[in-house]
Design a protein around this motif. Structure first.
Motif, PDB file in Angstrom:
ATOM      1  N   SER A   1       0.856  -1.111   0.090  1.00  0.00           N
ATOM      2  CA  SER A   1      -0.095  -0.015  -0.013  1.00  0.00           C
ATOM      3  C   SER A   1       0.930   1.160   0.010  1.00  0.00           C
ATOM      4  O   SER A   1       0.466   2.195  -0.595  1.00  0.00           O
ATOM      5  CB  SER A   1      -0.993   0.088   1.279  1.00  0.00           C
ATOM      6  OG  SER A   1      -0.157  -0.154   2.683  1.00  0.00           O
TER       7      SER A   1
ATOM      8  N   ASP B   1      -5.567   8.626   5.118  1.00  0.00           N
ATOM      9  CA  ASP B   1      -5.465   7.166   4.951  1.00  0.00           C
ATOM     10  C   ASP B   1      -6.873   6.563   5.071  1.00  0.00           C
ATOM     11  O   ASP B   1      -7.670   7.022   6.225  1.00  0.00           O
ATOM     12  CB  ASP B   1      -4.495   6.800   6.577  1.00  0.00           C
ATOM     13  CG  ASP B   1      -3.221   6.932   6.016  1.00  0.00           C
ATOM     14  OD1 ASP B   1      -2.719   7.553   4.910  1.00  0.00           O
ATOM     15  OD2 ASP B   1      -2.351   7.422   6.981  1.00  0.00           O
TER      16      ASP B   1
ATOM     17  N   LYS C   1      -7.964   3.000   5.632  1.00  0.00           N
ATOM     18  CA  LYS C   1      -7.705   1.470   6.070  1.00  0.00           C
ATOM     19  C   LYS C   1      -8.806   0.585   5.485  1.00  0.00           C
ATOM     20  O   LYS C   1     -10.010   0.525   6.041  1.00  0.00           O
ATOM     21  CB  LYS C   1      -7.654   1.248   7.633  1.00  0.00           C
ATOM     22  CG  LYS C   1      -7.080  -0.079   8.019  1.00  0.00           C
ATOM     23  CD  LYS C   1      -7.008  -0.316   9.385  1.00  0.00           C
ATOM     24  CE  LYS C   1      -6.052   0.733   9.981  1.00  0.00           C
ATOM     25  NZ  LYS C   1      -5.688   0.408  11.478  1.00  0.00           N
TER      26      LYS C   1
ATOM     27  N   LEU D   1      -3.868  -2.587   4.903  1.00  0.00           N
ATOM     28  CA  LEU D   1      -4.041  -2.243   3.556  1.00  0.00           C
ATOM     29  C   LEU D   1      -4.567  -0.715   3.543  1.00  0.00           C
ATOM     30  O   LEU D   1      -5.896  -0.462   3.924  1.00  0.00           O
ATOM     31  CB  LEU D   1      -4.656  -2.868   2.733  1.00  0.00           C
ATOM     32  CG  LEU D   1      -5.151  -2.441   1.306  1.00  0.00           C
ATOM     33  CD1 LEU D   1      -3.469  -2.232   0.321  1.00  0.00           C
ATOM     34  CD2 LEU D   1      -6.031  -3.341   0.469  1.00  0.00           C
TER      35      LEU D   1
ATOM     36  N   LEU E   1      -4.882   2.942   1.842  1.00  0.00           N
ATOM     37  CA  LEU E   1      -4.728   3.545   0.648  1.00  0.00           C
ATOM     38  C   LEU E   1      -5.212   4.944   0.864  1.00  0.00           C
ATOM     39  O   LEU E   1      -6.002   5.335   1.849  1.00  0.00           O
ATOM     40  CB  LEU E   1      -5.564   3.073  -0.459  1.00  0.00           C
ATOM     41  CG  LEU E   1      -5.062   1.520  -0.858  1.00  0.00           C
ATOM     42  CD1 LEU E   1      -5.685   0.856  -1.807  1.00  0.00           C
ATOM     43  CD2 LEU E   1      -3.399   1.590  -1.301  1.00  0.00           C
TER      44      LEU E   1
END
Length: 357
Positions: free
Chosen positions: A71, A187, A189, A199, A201
């Motif tokens: 990620s 962010d 999650k 992960l 992104l």
């Protein structure tokens, strides 16, 4: 009797010719399929190289096939992917855009300074993309209507954008804490794994994904995209077919500039809203390298957006290996990238010559 005999002879000739015709048709189909598959060989080679690099890094350093590592890699290279998409479209048309890195710098600095001056944050973001598009418009007009070589036209825009960015500020400028541009680095999650194996992104990454999807649809499902391929393959033929060559070429550079502005938005958000005039130095070369590694011919007419994404990931994997190793000097990244680029250029050259033969 003679008529019957003649009829039989004709039927025999037709029957004997049928297998030959079928074989010829099958051979022709295989020849066309082989010709198309040859253009995919560099892209497939890039995929194999990318997977091999990940496997090597996992064996040598560990924690590569780790959600946190992957990620972080994807998020950090989102601006490069956006620039690679823009460069792919330009190169497929037979052109080049050397201004994208400098345009990122100018749009980043100007956008942040507008936010600091009290301009609405969302309006400033839109203006960053518009400023990039204006640079692309000038490049497109120079190339199409003044017959300036794309290399020279975009080189001039590179110097102009970099100079304007330096005139605006030679020290880093920071966006206000409440500026909406920070939202692009939030962010998200998506998977909560054990021991920080998450992960995570960002909206900036998903913007890059949307750009890739949009570019694939544009290039392969629209008349304008097919015109881009036609221009790069044979501009004179495209004109004879009545395709809007002039308008399309100008829009290609406008799109490239706009995507450079969008990449500036994503990158500025990633670095906490900081902008400086030295941002983006060499990014145009990274974008070109990603495009070539991904299988797009520098001569135009052949290429794939997804291939350029793979090329960007190859550069990302290379950067990760150098970072994890620690003993490899960062300046070797340029040498290794150049070596990989040379190999793929030679591969393209060999395939092009073989196809011509």
């Amino acid at each position: 009797m003679s008529g019957t005999s003649t009829t039989r002879e004709r039927r025999g000739a037709d029957l004997s010719g049928a297998p030959t015709a079928a074989l010829t048709s099958t051979s022709s189909r295989w020849t066309r399929a082989w010709g198309r598959s040859q253009s995919l060989i560099p892209t497939l080679a890039a995929v194999v190289l990318f997977i091999s690099m990940l496997v090597y890094a996992e064996i040598a350093y560990g924690r590569v096939f780790h959600l946190g590592t992957m990620s972080s890699l994807l998020v950090s290279f989102a601006p490069t992917i956006i620039l690679a998409v823009a460069m792919t479209i330009v190169i497929i048309s037979g052109g080049i855009d050397l201004s994208v890195g400098a345009v990122v710098a100018f749009t980043s600095v100007s956008g942040v300074m507008l936010m600091d001056a009290g301009v609405n944050g969302w309006l400033a973001i839109v203006l960053m993309i518009v400023f990039g598009a204006l640079f692309g418009l000038v490049s497109g007009v120079l190339v199409q209507y003044f017959n300036v070589q794309p290399f020279i036209a975009t080189l001039a825009m590179m110097f102009l954008a970099r100079g304007l960015a330096s005139m605006l500020s030679t020290v880093p400028v920071h966006a206000p804490d409440d500026a909406p541009i920070h939202m692009f680095a939030t962010d998200w999650k998506l998977i909560d794994g054990p021991k920080t194996n998450d992960l995570v992104l960002t909206p900036g990454f998903f913007i890059a994904v949307l750009v890739v999807i949009g570019a694939v649809i544009f290039m392969h499902r629209t008349r304008a995209g097919r015109t881009v391929y036609a221009i790069g393959g044979a501009e004179s033929s495209a004109q004879l077919m009545g395709l809007p060559v002039a308008r399309t070429r100008v829009w290609i550079y406008i799109l490239s500039g706009a995507l450079a502005g969008l990449a500036a938005v994503v990158y500025t958000a990633q670095v906490g809203g900081k902008a400086q005039n030295v941002t983006g130095i060499g990014w145009e070369l990274d974008a070109i390298a990603a495009v070539v590694i991904g299988g797009t011919l520098l001569t135009g007419g052949v290429g794939y957006v997804l291939g350029s994404v793979v090329g960007s990931l190859v550069l990302a994997a290379l950067w990760m290996i150098i970072t994890k190793d620690g003993s490899i000097k960062p300046e070797y990244l340029t040498i290794i990238t150049g070596s990989i680029l040379l190999v793929f250029v030679l591969l393209q050259r060999a395939l092009t010559r073989r196809r011509a033969e």
